[in-house]
Design a protein around this motif. Sequence first.
Motif, PDB file in Angstrom:
ATOM      1  N   ALA A   4       0.836  -1.200   0.000  1.00  0.00           N
ATOM      2  CA  ALA A   4       0.000   0.000   0.000  1.00  0.00           C
ATOM      3  C   ALA A   4       0.869   1.247   0.000  1.00  0.00           C
ATOM      4  N   VAL A  28      -4.586   2.321   0.363  1.00  0.00           N
ATOM      5  CA  VAL A  28      -4.652   2.730  -1.038  1.00  0.00           C
ATOM      6  C   VAL A  28      -3.360   2.288  -1.702  1.00  0.00           C
ATOM      7  N   VAL A  29      -3.483   1.499  -2.780  1.00  0.00           N
ATOM      8  CA  VAL A  29      -2.267   1.037  -3.460  1.00  0.00           C
ATOM      9  C   VAL A  29      -1.870   2.020  -4.549  1.00  0.00           C
ATOM     10  N   GLN A  30      -0.617   1.917  -4.928  1.00  0.00           N
ATOM     11  CA  GLN A  30      -0.069   2.748  -5.997  1.00  0.00           C
ATOM     12  C   GLN A  30      -0.961   2.712  -7.230  1.00  0.00           C
ATOM     13  N   GLU A  32      -4.010   3.644  -7.535  1.00  0.00           N
ATOM     14  CA  GLU A  32      -5.441   3.459  -7.284  1.00  0.00           C
ATOM     15  C   GLU A  32      -6.157   4.807  -7.194  1.00  0.00           C
ATOM     16  N   VAL A  33      -7.403   4.831  -7.643  1.00  0.00           N
ATOM     17  CA  VAL A  33      -8.237   6.026  -7.499  1.00  0.00           C
ATOM     18  C   VAL A  33      -9.379   5.690  -6.558  1.00  0.00           C
ATOM     19  N   VAL A  34      -9.387   6.372  -5.417  1.00  0.00           N
ATOM     20  CA  VAL A  34     -10.424   6.138  -4.421  1.00  0.00           C
ATOM     21  C   VAL A  34     -11.317   7.368  -4.360  1.00  0.00           C
ATOM     22  N   ALA A 188      -5.705  10.185 -13.718  1.00  0.00           N
ATOM     23  CA  ALA A 188      -5.957   8.821 -13.246  1.00  0.00           C
ATOM     24  C   ALA A 188      -5.436   7.813 -14.269  1.00  0.00           C
ATOM     25  N   THR A 193      -1.916   8.107  -8.110  1.00  0.00           N
ATOM     26  CA  THR A 193      -2.728   7.637  -6.992  1.00  0.00           C
ATOM     27  C   THR A 193      -3.555   8.811  -6.487  1.00  0.00           C
ATOM     28  N   ASP A 209     -11.487   3.254  -8.790  1.00  0.00           N
ATOM     29  CA  ASP A 209     -11.270   1.825  -8.606  1.00  0.00           C
ATOM     30  C   ASP A 209     -12.119   1.359  -7.433  1.00  0.00           C
ATOM     31  N   ARG A 210     -12.281   2.271  -6.479  1.00  0.00           N
ATOM     32  CA  ARG A 210     -13.046   1.940  -5.293  1.00  0.00           C
ATOM     33  C   ARG A 210     -13.813   3.178  -4.838  1.00  0.00           C
ATOM     34  N   PRO A 224     -15.883  -1.503  -5.343  1.00  0.00           N
ATOM     35  CA  PRO A 224     -15.774  -0.946  -6.692  1.00  0.00           C
ATOM     36  C   PRO A 224     -17.089  -0.267  -7.065  1.00  0.00           C
TER      37      PRO A 224
END
Lengths: 246, 221
Positions: A4, A28-30, A32-34, A188, A193, A209-210, A224
């Motif tokens: 993460a 949150v991983v590299q 990723e779009v939250v 994105a 990220t 992504d989430r 998701p």
Amino acid sequence: MSDALLSVRDLRKRFGEHEVVTGVDLDVVQGEVVVIIGPSGSGKSTFIRCLNSLEAPSGGTVVIDGTTVSAGDAKALDRLRKDVGMVFQDYTLFPHMSVMANMTLAPVKLGRMKRAEAEETALKLLDRVGLRHKADAYPSELSGGQQQRVAIVRALAMKPRLMLFDEPTSALDPETVGDVLNVMKELAREGMTMIVVTHEMGFAREVADRVVFFDAGKVVEAAPPTELFNTPKEARTQQFLANVLH
Amino acid sequence: MDFDVNYLIEQWPALLDGVLMTLQVSLLAIGFSLLIGVVGGAIRLFRLPLLSQIVVLYVELIRNTPILVQLFFIFYGLPAVGLGLSLYWSGVLCLSLWAGAYQIENIRGGLATVERGMLEASRALSLRPTQYFCLIALPIAVRTSLPASLNTAISLLKNSSYLQAIGLAELTFVAVDRIATDFRAIEMFSAICVIYLSLVAVLALLTGRLSAYLQRPFQHQ
Ligand SMILES: Nc1ncnc2c1ncn2[C@@H]1O[C@H](COP(=O)(O)OP(=O)(O)OP(=O)(O)O)[C@@H](O)[C@H]1O
Ligand SMILES: [Mg+2]
């Protein structure tokens, strides 16, 4: 969860008696779009402001890229802030400086780049958002959407690893919202990220992504977008979505 | 009524010396008072512990005591505790401290109009508090506080005439000194009124230009 980029554990923030963020866990991983959604006053802004130490958390830990920052350790948080860019609702460009000066100020003053290099970087970034021709303009000469795009690339000029957005389109005229969202989508796609607080459900569906649903200072549900929007599990999520989608 | 213009022409060299002394002391003190204003304003903005209280106390002390008392305190009081200054520097110090208190309030007023978002944006860009103050807050604040700051500067120039009370050879002192020997009060006082009016007019003109420049809209070219 060792891969993460950002790892938040039991994060808490209280203002006096009032606990506004009441124990948040989030990884949150590299790349990723939250997207964070939730009712007004649920602590979304307070939460993301804790991630770059605009608010000092009252408890819990934030780990960015393997470096642990305990609550109250302002120095370490400050160091991490350099890896975290932020864009606010009210595009906060410095009014007395040109677009170019806005963009080169921090990289040059913090010794990250020489002026020439910073200007070159700034022009490239402005090109990407279609505003190269506005490099010499002052913020008051730009539309809200243009200002917000400059605010985004100003943050990018610091080469952050994580970008935070707090309702970046809420203060904009409807016709300029699209330009700003397009810049964010592009970002994105390039693998940045991102954590985005927004009411733009279309953006969430398309880019996230989430999606994280926030209520009363907590993560109620995270999934998701198709899952969260179409088959939300929690009653509170269903209720909120029923209100905003109709 | 007998108004002797020739007398004034005769006395002109002495008056000119007075004017130069008045200008020197005033300009120096305007500079120092602005410095005090900026430093004091920063201390209040960042609410630095202890220093903030000292600044509040200083401002209240200056604003609520007569300037003449402040002057006598500096010139006659300080030497008693081994801090004696020359006539000249006592005058500069008095005017600087007096106007500094007002400049702190002027600059604080300007700083209060700088939006909170500016500080947050600076912090998000990892700018340090001093960088925020010097590069962002102060340049924005100056625009709002400028008219008040200039008024204070003009008041300082007028108040420099108090320095005659300790015997500094500024314009008022020269006039009073001549009247004591020549008894030409109406000529002398008319002359220095006109001179003070002109000095204030020149200062107002210069500062008007400066403020027009500093308050030009944020636009290119
Ligand atoms: N500096 C502060 N001092 C005291 N209370 C605060 C402070 N900042 C926020 N709060 C309170 O914390 C709660 C959560 O605010 P926050 O701005 O985080 O909510 P939000 O989810 O971002 O809401 P919105 O969608 O309206 O932006 C609110 O009740 C707010 O009044
Ligand atoms: Mg908010």
